[in-house]
Design a protein around this motif. Structure first.
Motif, PDB file in Angstrom:
ATOM      1  N   GLU A 215       0.805  -1.221   0.000  1.00 41.29           N
ATOM      2  CA  GLU A 215       0.000   0.000   0.000  1.00 41.29           C
ATOM      3  C   GLU A 215       0.841   1.275   0.000  1.00 41.29           C
ATOM      4  OE1 GLU A 215      -3.583   2.085   2.641  1.00 41.29           O
ATOM      5  OE2 GLU A 215      -2.541   0.290   3.359  1.00 41.29           O
ATOM      6  N   ASN A 216       2.002   1.255   0.634  1.00 41.89           N
ATOM      7  CA  ASN A 216       2.767   2.485   0.852  1.00 41.89           C
ATOM      8  C   ASN A 216       4.019   2.617  -0.006  1.00 41.89           C
ATOM      9  OD1 ASN A 216       1.647   3.910   3.570  1.00 41.89           O
ATOM     10  ND2 ASN A 216       1.443   1.676   3.746  1.00 41.89           N
ATOM     11  N   MET A 217       4.559   1.515  -0.457  1.00 42.20           N
ATOM     12  CA  MET A 217       5.861   1.573  -1.109  1.00 42.20           C
ATOM     13  C   MET A 217       5.737   1.856  -2.615  1.00 42.20           C
ATOM     14  SD  MET A 217       8.068   1.193   1.247  1.00 42.20           S
ATOM     15  CE  MET A 217       8.276   0.521   2.900  1.00 42.20           C
ATOM     16  N   LEU A 218       6.737   2.553  -3.111  1.00 41.31           N
ATOM     17  CA  LEU A 218       6.903   2.771  -4.550  1.00 41.31           C
ATOM     18  C   LEU A 218       8.258   2.215  -4.950  1.00 41.31           C
ATOM     19  CD1 LEU A 218       6.306   4.064  -7.353  1.00 41.31           C
ATOM     20  CD2 LEU A 218       7.372   6.149  -6.477  1.00 41.31           C
ATOM     21  N   VAL A 219       8.254   1.260  -5.859  1.00 40.88           N
ATOM     22  CA  VAL A 219       9.492   0.716  -6.427  1.00 40.88           C
ATOM     23  C   VAL A 219       9.654   1.331  -7.813  1.00 40.88           C
ATOM     24  CG1 VAL A 219      10.736  -1.367  -7.089  1.00 40.88           C
ATOM     25  CG2 VAL A 219       9.164  -1.423  -5.141  1.00 40.88           C
ATOM     26  N   VAL A 220      10.748   2.063  -8.005  1.00 41.53           N
ATOM     27  CA  VAL A 220      10.922   2.795  -9.263  1.00 41.53           C
ATOM     28  C   VAL A 220      12.331   2.563  -9.785  1.00 41.53           C
ATOM     29  CG1 VAL A 220      11.542   4.898  -7.999  1.00 41.53           C
ATOM     30  CG2 VAL A 220      10.766   5.075 -10.372  1.00 41.53           C
ATOM     31  N   HIS A 221      12.426   2.379 -11.093  1.00 41.08           N
ATOM     32  CA  HIS A 221      13.706   2.150 -11.770  1.00 41.08           C
ATOM     33  C   HIS A 221      13.882   3.222 -12.850  1.00 41.08           C
ATOM     34  CE1 HIS A 221      13.529  -1.911  -9.986  1.00 41.08           C
ATOM     35  NE2 HIS A 221      12.273  -1.933 -10.392  1.00 41.08           N
ATOM     36  N   PHE A 222      15.016   3.931 -12.797  1.00 41.53           N
ATOM     37  CA  PHE A 222      15.359   4.925 -13.809  1.00 41.53           C
ATOM     38  C   PHE A 222      16.526   4.374 -14.632  1.00 41.53           C
ATOM     39  CE2 PHE A 222      13.676   7.220 -10.143  1.00 41.53           C
ATOM     40  CZ  PHE A 222      12.703   8.011 -10.721  1.00 41.53           C
ATOM     41  N   TYR A 223      16.393   4.379 -15.945  1.00 42.72           N
ATOM     42  CA  TYR A 223      17.434   3.771 -16.782  1.00 42.72           C
ATOM     43  C   TYR A 223      17.343   4.321 -18.201  1.00 42.72           C
ATOM     44  CZ  TYR A 223      13.587   0.955 -18.590  1.00 42.72           C
ATOM     45  OH  TYR A 223      12.406   0.551 -19.155  1.00 42.72           O
ATOM     46  N   PHE A 224      18.431   4.129 -18.954  1.00 38.10           N
ATOM     47  CA  PHE A 224      18.471   4.436 -20.379  1.00 38.10           C
ATOM     48  C   PHE A 224      18.240   3.142 -21.158  1.00 38.10           C
ATOM     49  CE2 PHE A 224      20.879   7.955 -18.601  1.00 38.10           C
ATOM     50  CZ  PHE A 224      20.429   9.036 -19.334  1.00 38.10           C
ATOM     51  N   ASP A 225      17.539   3.279 -22.276  1.00 39.32           N
ATOM     52  CA  ASP A 225      17.287   2.090 -23.099  1.00 39.32           C
ATOM     53  C   ASP A 225      18.013   2.140 -24.434  1.00 39.32           C
ATOM     54  OD1 ASP A 225      15.878   4.058 -24.353  1.00 39.32           O
ATOM     55  OD2 ASP A 225      13.933   3.066 -24.262  1.00 39.32           O
ATOM     56  N   ASP A 226      18.922   3.079 -24.577  1.00 38.34           N
ATOM     57  CA  ASP A 226      19.697   3.167 -25.816  1.00 38.34           C
ATOM     58  C   ASP A 226      21.059   3.748 -25.464  1.00 38.34           C
ATOM     59  OD1 ASP A 226      20.438   3.027 -28.422  1.00 38.34           O
ATOM     60  OD2 ASP A 226      18.883   4.360 -29.196  1.00 38.34           O
ATOM     61  N   ASP A 227      22.078   3.406 -26.269  1.00 43.41           N
ATOM     62  CA  ASP A 227      23.427   3.885 -25.970  1.00 43.41           C
ATOM     63  C   ASP A 227      23.863   5.033 -26.863  1.00 43.41           C
ATOM     64  OD1 ASP A 227      23.582   2.430 -28.262  1.00 43.41           O
ATOM     65  OD2 ASP A 227      25.152   1.061 -27.600  1.00 43.41           O
ATOM     66  N   THR A 228      23.028   5.470 -27.794  1.00 42.54           N
ATOM     67  CA  THR A 228      23.274   6.669 -28.600  1.00 42.54           C
ATOM     68  C   THR A 228      21.968   7.446 -28.718  1.00 42.54           C
ATOM     69  OG1 THR A 228      22.858   5.490 -30.678  1.00 42.54           O
ATOM     70  CG2 THR A 228      25.161   5.625 -29.931  1.00 42.54           C
ATOM     71  N   PHE A 229      22.107   8.766 -28.870  1.00 46.15           N
ATOM     72  CA  PHE A 229      20.922   9.612 -28.875  1.00 46.15           C
ATOM     73  C   PHE A 229      21.033  10.669 -29.970  1.00 46.15           C
ATOM     74  CE2 PHE A 229      21.722   8.123 -24.586  1.00 46.15           C
ATOM     75  CZ  PHE A 229      20.539   7.464 -24.313  1.00 46.15           C
ATOM     76  N   THR A 230      19.885  10.933 -30.587  1.00 43.37           N
ATOM     77  CA  THR A 230      19.821  11.900 -31.674  1.00 43.37           C
ATOM     78  C   THR A 230      19.983  13.315 -31.140  1.00 43.37           C
ATOM     79  OG1 THR A 230      18.343  10.455 -32.918  1.00 43.37           O
ATOM     80  CG2 THR A 230      18.423  12.765 -33.583  1.00 43.37           C
ATOM     81  N   ARG A 231      20.756  14.105 -31.851  1.00 43.52           N
ATOM     82  CA  ARG A 231      20.949  15.507 -31.496  1.00 43.52           C
ATOM     83  C   ARG A 231      20.299  16.391 -32.552  1.00 43.52           C
ATOM     84  NH1 ARG A 231      27.145  16.650 -30.708  1.00 43.52           N
ATOM     85  NH2 ARG A 231      27.230  15.540 -32.690  1.00 43.52           N
ATOM     86  N   LEU A 232      19.633  17.445 -32.102  1.00 45.52           N
ATOM     87  CA  LEU A 232      19.097  18.462 -32.990  1.00 45.52           C
ATOM     88  C   LEU A 232      20.065  19.645 -32.980  1.00 45.52           C
ATOM     89  CD1 LEU A 232      15.305  18.353 -32.067  1.00 45.52           C
ATOM     90  CD2 LEU A 232      16.473  17.220 -33.955  1.00 45.52           C
TER      91      LEU A 232
END
Length: 550
Positions: A476-493
């Motif tokens: 009821e009280n806990m939040l399990v959260v995962h922060f991560y990247f799913d790619d190793d290169t990213f597009t630049r504008l």
């Protein structure tokens, strides 16, 4: 027989005309005279300005030769003597029309170049993951006051404590809550102590912290920070020595940062030879096992009043060099769930040649073009935050507690409620004063893509035992959260010039070549006939008139 001498009288008569020094004036009717008439004087004077016929003939010949030999389309028909005047006029009109068309299209290209010289394009060279910092993450419990502490204040607290508690739990303006005699006692130092006591601390909120598959002490990863949402916990912000210009003059919470700290900026990136574990930290790979995993305790039984209609947390992913504003921008994460957050960086950068374009046309700023008073790194949000602080100082002689400040800046207390309430309403005033705050030419922002599911009591039994909670409480009280990247290169504008000088000359040359056959050699020909050939022909004519002169 005559004597050898003539009489004196005769001698005088014979020598009268020879001895007379003065002459009689020439009568007006004598036309055979050497004195110039007015007509001759006019012609002599006019001859100074008239071009000799020989030079006119030479120019005509030179001009005709140019028309007959020019590489520009249509000119040889204008100089061709075999054609009639009507045919020559036709070709002259055609050449003039082509010239006008070329000028019209060139002006359109120049207008596009001058009015909108910048273009945003996809950079073919992606940014690798190792050059990008993990986002700063700020977490706040939406509960504004712990129930047990709030009830204790209601029982034993003084009138100031009760009024501050009311201001936390209502949308009513502070100016309507605090009377003059109470407002003077509710200074910022008093209010800060109240907030720290009544708000859930980071040690109670953060139950488990796992970074890059290693369980770490949450105190080593997170710092407490006062935001517009109250007391929150922040991860991976740059060291305050790299964030503020005068960090020693700050009067804020005691913060600790991991070492070694590096001077990362969105425009400059990580310094050369910076250690791989330099702070702010970089992701070591993709997937949840190379990210940040947290277990957060909402402690719903301690909810007294909330800033939202739900239970859980406000979480904001932001640039490590920026101060977070969560009240209106934070995402809500409900308790009793497991959430996976795929981090999607949005990267804008600029080509260095963009600096030659006027700021009002490119509408972005490089870091060297505008220095902020408090922040070392220029970003749009930092500029707006500092602008709002300056507006409040000018209006109220104080700032909100979460705004940039130093030891000499007074933090607004409840006695200033009327002033800062009016400032909150006058959003248009801040907008006008912050017109100089343009986006940075190089900026990095972080977006999140979430997937969520409710926690199951049976599945969290082992975790509940580990943290000495019941499965029901955990679910009821806990939040399990995962922060991560799913790619190793990213597009630049990348922002760049829509036309450089080379592109503009290419377009201009293409239009001139299309309409008239113009090229660089055509310009050389014209310059040759106007200068070098004319000079050489003039020298030839002088030699022909004076063959023996040297």
């Amino acid at each position: 027989m005559r004597s050898g001498k003539s009489p004196p009288e005769t001698f005088r008569k014979q020598n009268y005309w020879t001895t007379k020094t003065t002459q009689e004036p020439i009568p007006w009717y004598v036309w055979d005279t050497q004195s110039p008439t007015s007509k001759e004087k006019y012609e002599k004077k006019a001859s100074r300005w008239l071009i000799p016929k020989s030079k006119i003939k030479s120019f005509n010949k030179n001009f005709r030769d140019y028309l007959l030999t020019s590489t520009l389309h249509g000119l040889r028909y204008i100089g061709e003597r075999k054609l009639t005047w009507f045919e020559r006029f036709f070709w002259l009109a055609a050449f003039g029309s082509s010239l006008v068309c070329a000028a019209f299209f060139i002006l359109n290209v120049y207008a596009k170049w001058s009015m909108s010289p910048m273009i945003v394009s996809i950079n073919p060279q992606n940014m690798p993951l190792k050059d990008l910092p993990f986002p700063a993450i700020t977490i706040c419990n939406v509960n504004q006051a712990k129930k047990t502490v709030a009830e204790e204040y209601l029982k034993t607290g003084n009138s100031v404590d009760k009024k501050i508690l009311v201001s936390l739990c209502t949308t009513q303006n502070d100016a309507d809550i605090f009377e003059d005699n109470i407002a003077e006692s509710a200074t910022w130092d008093y209010t800060r102590s109240f907030l720290i006591n009544v708000t859930q601390p980071c040690s109670e909120m953060l139950i488990l912290c796992e970074w890059n598959s290693h369980i770490r002490s949450c105190r080593d990863l997170f710092n407490a920070q006062l935001t517009d949402e109250g007391l929150c916990c922040t991860f991976n912000v740059v060291h305050r020595n790299m964030m503020f210009r005068n960090p020693a003059s700050l009067n804020d919470l005691n913060l600790t940062f991991p070492l070694p700290a590096v001077d990362w900026t969105p425009e400059g990136g990580y310094p050369k030879n910076s250690p791989p574990d330099g702070f702010p930290w970089r992701p070591q790979g993709i997937g949840t096992h190379h990210g940040l995993s947290l277990i957060l305790d909402a402690n719903i039984d301690e909810y007294y009043c909330s800033s939202t209609k739900s239970t859980g947390f406000k979480i904001l992913l932001h640039n490590p060099t920026e101060t977070p504003k969560l009240a209106n921008l934070g995402e809500i994460y409900g308790s009793g769930t497991e959430v996976r957050v795929s981090i999607q960086p949005r990267i804008h950068d600029a080509h260095p040649t963009l600096q030659s374009i006027d700021i009002q046309k490119r509408l972005c700023l490089f870091s060297k073009e505008k220095e902020l008073i408090f922040y070392r790194t220029y970003t749009l949000k930092n500029c707006e935050m500092e602008c709002e602080a300056n507006a409040m100082i000018n209006q109220c002689q104080c700032v909100y507690y979460y705004m940039p400040k130093n030891k000499t800046t007074r933090v607004c207390g409840k006695a200033d409620a009327k002033c800062y309430a009016n400032m909150s309403r006058a959003a248009s005033v801040r907008t006008k004063e912050c017109m100089d705050c343009l986006p940075a030419c190089t900026e990095i922002a972080y977006l999140e893509q979430m997937s969520t599911a409710p926690l199951n009591k049976r599945l969290v039994t082992q975790l509940a035992k580990t943290f000495k909670r019941t499965p029901e409480y955990f679910a009821e009280n806990m939040l399990v959260v995962h922060f991560y990247f799913d790619d190793d290169t990213f597009t630049r504008l990348t922002k760049g010039e829509i036309f450089g000088l080379t592109e503009f000359l290419s377009n201009t040359g293409g239009l001139l070549g299309l309409c008239m056959g113009f090229s660089v050699m055509s310009a050389v020909e014209l310059l040759y006939y106007l200068t070098l050939r004319a000079i050489c022909m003039g020298k030839r004519q002088r030699r022909a008139k004076h063959p023996f002169t040297t």
